[in-house]
Scaffold this active site. Sequence first.
Site, PDB file in Angstrom:
ATOM      1  N   GLU A  41       0.875  -1.118   0.012  1.00 37.15           N
ATOM      2  CA  GLU A  41       0.006  -0.031  -0.074  1.00 37.15           C
ATOM      3  C   GLU A  41       0.991   1.267  -0.059  1.00 37.15           C
ATOM      4  OE1 GLU A  41      -2.876   2.462   2.821  1.00 37.15           O
ATOM      5  OE2 GLU A  41      -2.718   0.283   3.372  1.00 37.15           O
ATOM      6  N   ARG A  45       0.939  10.276   0.247  1.00 32.52           N
ATOM      7  CA  ARG A  45       1.337  11.408   1.382  1.00 32.52           C
ATOM      8  C   ARG A  45       2.557  12.012   0.753  1.00 32.52           C
ATOM      9  NH1 ARG A  45       0.848   8.052   7.167  1.00 32.52           N
ATOM     10  NH2 ARG A  45      -1.198   7.095   6.501  1.00 32.52           N
ATOM     11  N   LYS A 128     -11.321  -1.124   6.223  1.00 33.93           N
ATOM     12  CA  LYS A 128     -10.213  -0.809   6.865  1.00 33.93           C
ATOM     13  C   LYS A 128     -10.666   0.029   8.616  1.00 33.93           C
ATOM     14  CE  LYS A 128      -7.227   2.860   6.292  1.00 33.93           C
ATOM     15  NZ  LYS A 128      -5.998   3.942   5.926  1.00 33.93           N
TER      16      LYS A 128
END
Length: 204
Positions: A41, A45, A128
């Site tokens: 993943e 960012r 999640k």
Amino acid sequence: MKPIESIMRTAPVIPVLVIEDVDHALPIARALVKGGLRVLEVTLRTPAALDVIHAMKAIEGAIVGAGTVTNPEEFKAAVDAGAEFVVSPGLTENLGKTAVASGIPFLPGIASAADIMRGMDLGLTHFKFFPASTSGGLPALKALAAPFYQCRFCPTGGITPATAPEWLSFDPVLCVGGSWVVGKGIPDEAAIEAAAREAVALGR
């Protein structure tokens, strides 16, 4: 089995990656896959994130996805970069509808019953749980999972190698997200591979 479920069942830990330099993409992906963590993943960012996703796709066996996707525009950019699955920190109707319409495996973040119900309205059952440690931890997830027995989860946020086994022993949890597997700075492939092997062992 739904495509997102098969991704979640690939390994007990999904490494959550914050990568600043695209030159680090291949060594990190190579070491993780070699160590047994094939699902990667890459969080959106950093400015390099989309290029990192594209680069990591070159590693055989890697299943590369995008994390920290917060809106339809980022979703499209991630998929255009080659993301095979998408993870979000939360769930909005806008993002959810975009994801469902695309057919791309999608793992939206939830922290409450209302979040789960919003996802289920869209036909989603895999979530999640985020941020896991500050949203009530495992007791909170157990309380949420009871009425939503058909749902499966990937807790992420504040999970460590010490706490991961307890999370993974709860049946509705298929995997956990972990940022501890890869540190910052120039990648040490041997160290990353060793950390990946240790992470795989947490699920045994």
